[in-house]
Structures are given as C-alpha cells and as structure tokens.
Design an enzyme around this catalytic site. Structure first.
Site, short mmCIF file in Angstrom:
data_model
loop_
_atom_site.label_atom_id
_atom_site.label_comp_id
_atom_site.label_asym_id
_atom_site.label_seq_id
_atom_site.Cartn_x
_atom_site.Cartn_y
_atom_site.Cartn_z
N HIS A 164 42.36 16.10 -47.43
CA HIS A 164 42.96 14.80 -47.71
C HIS A 164 42.92 13.92 -46.47
O HIS A 164 43.61 14.16 -45.49
CB HIS A 164 44.40 14.87 -48.23
CG HIS A 164 44.75 13.67 -49.07
ND1 HIS A 164 44.57 13.62 -50.43
CD2 HIS A 164 45.21 12.45 -48.72
CE1 HIS A 164 44.94 12.43 -50.89
NE2 HIS A 164 45.32 11.69 -49.86
N GLU A 188 40.16 21.30 -58.40
CA GLU A 188 41.53 20.96 -58.04
C GLU A 188 42.25 20.36 -59.25
O GLU A 188 41.61 19.75 -60.11
CB GLU A 188 41.55 19.91 -56.92
CG GLU A 188 40.91 20.32 -55.63
CD GLU A 188 40.95 19.22 -54.60
OE1 GLU A 188 40.77 19.53 -53.41
OE2 GLU A 188 41.16 18.04 -54.97
N HIS A 237 38.11 17.09 -59.13
CA HIS A 237 39.54 17.00 -59.42
C HIS A 237 39.72 16.21 -60.72
O HIS A 237 40.01 15.02 -60.69
CB HIS A 237 40.28 16.33 -58.27
CG HIS A 237 41.77 16.41 -58.37
ND1 HIS A 237 42.58 16.56 -57.27
CD2 HIS A 237 42.61 16.36 -59.43
CE1 HIS A 237 43.84 16.58 -57.64
NE2 HIS A 237 43.89 16.45 -58.97
#
Length: 237
Positions: free
Chosen positions: A190, A70, A43
């Site tokens: 998450h 991401e 990410h």
C-alpha cells in the site's frame, strides 16, 4: 529474495471507464510476468468497479507465477477463491464502498471469524495472509488465527517517509521482527513506490513479497511497463 507482485487493479479501472477490452487486463498480467514480475495481485470488490470476478477466472489458468487474490472475505469472495485456488489469498477488511484499503484487520476482535476463514482456505491448499497494521500484538494474534503470513499495511510508512523516514520505518521493523520470531511469512503493500521502496527493503530485507499497484501503474505512464518493473525489481536488490 523479495518477490514483486504487481497489482493490476488500476489497469482494469482504465478499461472499465470506456467499456470494451482496452487495455486488455489479461495481456497486461502476462506482460508483467514477461517483464520480470514474480506475481500478479488482484483485488476484486463486490461492485467490480475495477477487477471483475471473471477477470480472476481468466487470469488464473494463464499466468505461470503466483496469483494473489486480496479482498474482504464475504461469501461471494470466499466462493471465488475456493473456485480458482490462487497461490495466495490475502484477507483485507474493506467495506463495500471503500475507495481503497485504509487499515488492517483487528485480529483480536475478529479472531474467531478469521480463524474460520483461514481454516477454509488452508484446507483447500491455499496460502493465507492477513492484512494488518504494524502492531506486534495484531501480528501475534494473526498467528493464532492460523495464517501463513501477514501483510503489513504500509500507507503510514509511505506518508511519513518524506518528513522523517527513520521514525516512519520503526513500527514496521518492530512488527516485521515479531512476525519473523513467530515463524510467520511477511508481505507488505500500500503506497510503496520508487521513492520509498528501497529504504523499506533495506530495513526489512526478509520481507517475502511486496504488492504494488497504484504507484507502479502511474510510473508506467511515463516510463513504460517494462522499464518500470525493471526499476522496482532493482529497488528490491
């Protein structure tokens, strides 16, 4: 089978704290694969405070499993994704200085924008996923944007798990059912951990992929990376 994609951002955070190349982010990605992970997630953020854009370029040709990138689809990010062509791109509505992701896309408000971005990535042959809250309407509108998958933002599940896991999982099951009925692939991520992952998977066994970073890297400090990945894979059985 639900795939485990290991998010290696925290490894890059440790490296960046001292400069140099210790720990070696690329080697950790390769080790995660060797230890059984079926994918690597990165990410990159605009300030490159953990994963750097060059890390993504270095990792892409070396790994043999899936690479998931991401991020917030700003111009720089879009250019990177189209350059390296990962297996999957996950669109996340981060602000520039956000510490970590804390909500999914409003696929109603952002529908035109997301449709355009998804179209660019799909034209390049990249599987797309949109990060959404566990809301059937947001899932349905993500489908209208043309995405291949949605990723459910699981922090509310993780935070509610200890107090009342039955209530915490309900909206996620509803959103997951909606995705399945619409023919969408399903990811989740998450704050999933060894504490809550197995229960989540029991109730949504058709999830295609979970992306786990923070908890997994923390566990690896105590158990070692190999043993930790083994335990996460067991939680998905």
């Amino acid at each position: 089978m639900t795939k485990l994609s290991v998010n290696i951002n925290k490894v890059a955070t440790i490296r960046n704290a001292r400069g140099g190349n210790n720990p070696d982010v690329l080697q950790v990605a390769l080790d995660c694969e060797a230890f059984g992970a079926q994918g690597i997630t990165v990410h990159p953020r605009p300030d490159e405070r953990h994963i750097r854009y060059q890390d993504v370029r270095d990792i892409r040709p070396r790994i043999t499993t899936e690479l998931n990138i991401e991020g917030n689809p700003i111009d720089k990010y879009i250019e990177l994704v189209l350059e390296v062509k990962p297996t999957q791109v996950t669109l996340v509505p981060d602000t520039e200085n956000q510490i970590t992701s804390n909500h999914g896309y409003d696929t109603k408000q952002c529908k035109a924008f997301l449709t355009d971005v998804v179209g660019k990535f799909k034209e390049a042959g990249i599987r797309t996923s949109i990060f959404v809250d566990p809301d059937a309407e947001m899932v349905a509108l993500a489908k209208e944007c043309g995405t291949d998958r949605v990723e459910l933002y699981t922090e509310p599940y993780a935070s509610g798990y200890v107090e009342n896991r039955e209530e915490a999982i309900k909206p996620f099951v509803e959103a997951a059912v909606a995705a399945r009925e619409l023919g969408l692939g399903l990811n989740a991520g998450h704050d999933l951990s060894l504490v809550n992952l197995h229960y989540f998977h029991q109730h949504i066994p058709w999830v295609d992929e979970v992306s786990i970073g923070h908890a997994l890297i923390c566990d690896a400090l105590y158990m070692g990376l190999h043993e930790t990945i083994k335990k996460y894979l067991e939680a998905l059985k």
